[in-house]
Scaffold this motif. Structure first.
Motif, PDB file in Angstrom:
ATOM      1  N   CYS A 191      47.013  51.793  30.186  1.00 39.52           N
ATOM      2  CA  CYS A 191      46.817  50.408  30.641  1.00 39.52           C
ATOM      3  C   CYS A 191      46.194  49.574  29.523  1.00 39.52           C
ATOM      4  N   CYS A 192      46.490  48.294  29.529  1.00 40.41           N
ATOM      5  CA  CYS A 192      45.895  47.398  28.553  1.00 40.41           C
ATOM      6  C   CYS A 192      44.433  47.127  28.909  1.00 40.41           C
ATOM      7  N   ASP A 193      43.728  46.502  28.014  1.00 43.29           N
ATOM      8  CA  ASP A 193      42.310  46.196  28.203  1.00 43.29           C
ATOM      9  C   ASP A 193      42.156  45.111  29.275  1.00 43.29           C
ATOM     10  N   PRO A 194      41.419  45.384  30.364  1.00 46.83           N
ATOM     11  CA  PRO A 194      41.251  44.371  31.414  1.00 46.83           C
ATOM     12  C   PRO A 194      40.437  43.163  30.945  1.00 46.83           C
ATOM     13  N   PHE A 195      39.760  43.307  29.780  1.00 53.32           N
ATOM     14  CA  PHE A 195      38.975  42.210  29.233  1.00 53.32           C
ATOM     15  C   PHE A 195      39.699  41.544  28.063  1.00 53.32           C
ATOM     16  N   ASN A 196      40.998  41.829  27.953  1.00 50.55           N
ATOM     17  CA  ASN A 196      41.875  41.119  27.032  1.00 50.55           C
ATOM     18  C   ASN A 196      41.884  39.637  27.427  1.00 50.55           C
ATOM     19  N   ASP A 197      41.956  38.727  26.447  1.00 44.47           N
ATOM     20  CA  ASP A 197      41.872  37.298  26.777  1.00 44.47           C
ATOM     21  C   ASP A 197      42.953  36.854  27.761  1.00 44.47           C
ATOM     22  N   LYS A 198      44.172  37.398  27.625  1.00 41.78           N
ATOM     23  CA  LYS A 198      45.246  37.023  28.547  1.00 41.78           C
ATOM     24  C   LYS A 198      44.996  37.583  29.945  1.00 41.78           C
ATOM     25  N   ALA A 199      44.451  38.795  30.012  1.00 38.73           N
ATOM     26  CA  ALA A 199      44.137  39.384  31.314  1.00 38.73           C
ATOM     27  C   ALA A 199      43.034  38.599  32.007  1.00 38.73           C
ATOM     28  N   LEU A 200      42.049  38.169  31.259  1.00 42.04           N
ATOM     29  CA  LEU A 200      40.948  37.390  31.831  1.00 42.04           C
ATOM     30  C   LEU A 200      41.439  36.043  32.347  1.00 42.04           C
ATOM     31  N   LYS A 201      42.341  35.425  31.601  1.00 45.27           N
ATOM     32  CA  LYS A 201      42.882  34.128  32.031  1.00 45.27           C
ATOM     33  C   LYS A 201      43.716  34.289  33.299  1.00 45.27           C
ATOM     34  N   ALA A 202      44.553  35.318  33.324  1.00 43.32           N
ATOM     35  CA  ALA A 202      45.391  35.547  34.507  1.00 43.32           C
ATOM     36  C   ALA A 202      44.550  35.919  35.714  1.00 43.32           C
ATOM     37  N   GLY A 203      43.442  36.629  35.479  1.00 43.25           N
ATOM     38  CA  GLY A 203      42.595  37.079  36.581  1.00 43.25           C
ATOM     39  C   GLY A 203      41.582  36.066  37.036  1.00 43.25           C
ATOM     40  N   ARG A 204      41.435  34.970  36.303  1.00 47.66           N
ATOM     41  CA  ARG A 204      40.459  33.941  36.667  1.00 47.66           C
ATOM     42  C   ARG A 204      39.065  34.535  36.893  1.00 47.66           C
ATOM     43  N   GLY A 205      38.686  35.467  36.028  1.00 49.39           N
ATOM     44  CA  GLY A 205      37.356  36.046  36.119  1.00 49.39           C
ATOM     45  C   GLY A 205      37.228  37.215  37.069  1.00 49.39           C
TER      46      GLY A 205
END
Length: 221
Positions: free
Chosen positions: A71-85
């Protein structure tokens, strides 16, 4: 500003701060006495999908997420943006299948693997125990006179985890060996759904709250 934010069109207002990175959770911790809903991701490499799934899990009340290898890093900038925090609101653990099985055993969880093809694996000896557990929870086995609300609550009352894999590779052989195949009924006009879409549907279906949605529809205006 757009280059700093990694966006084509930024909002124009940004903040830069130094924060401690969240630590990965230990779901085998003795202090975690109850775990009813666990989202498991395997080889999910698209940060947008991962972030969206975390956001959906938080919104629907799922209690934690377990990241298997690949799995990719959940704290990747794109993941953080998609997850809205969402990554800061949901306990996230990572490990291998052996560690996940320990968590499942400790919390007496039934494991379901999202697969476009239910195939004949559901009839194999590997899944006989899972099938029996699933059959034991069918609405037909509820007490006579059970209402839709009772069935809905029964659907959401058993500890369980759902394993989602990447769209390109699907679930691994190990995942299929340890889970009950689960497919979303579709019309056949489309072969599959995006993993974040499928995950949202499955997480909602196993929340035990579908009756609340129905009540909104039938409520007189």
């Amino acid at each position: 500003m757009n280059k700093i934010c990694a966006l084509q069109n930024s909002d124009g207002v940004q903040a830069v701060a130094e924060v401690d990175m969240p630590k990965f959770a230990d779901l085998s911790d003795a202090n975690i006495t109850s775990l009813q809903r666990l989202l498991v991701l395997e080889r999910l490499q698209d940060p947008g999908n991962l972030g969206t799934l975390l956001r959906t899990a938080v919104a629907l009340g799922w209690e934690a997420c377990f990241l298997l290898p690949g799995c990719c890093d959940p704290f990747n900038d794109k993941a953080l943006k998609a997850g809205r925090g969402a990554a800061f609101k949901l306990p996230i653990a990572k490990g291998n299948w052996e560690e996940l099985l320990c968590v499942m055993h400790r919390h007496n969880m039934q494991c379901y693997g999202a697969s476009p093809e239910k195939s004949d694996r559901a009839a194999s000896a590997q899944h006989s125990e899972a099938e029996n557990a699933l059959l034991a929870r069918q609405p037909s086995d509820l007490p006579q006179g059970s209402t839709e609300e009772t069935q809905d609550k029964a659907m959401g009352s058993n500890a369980m985890c759902i394993v989602l894999g990447s769209e390109g590779q699907g679930l691994s052989k190990t995942a299929l060996e340890h889970s009950m195949p689960l497919a979303i009924p579709m019309t056949g006009r489309m072969e599959s759904l995006n993993v974040s879409q499928a995950g949202a549907i499955l997480m909602f279906a196993f929340c035990g709250n579908s009756l609340k949605l129905y009540e909104q529809v039938k409520r007189p205006r």
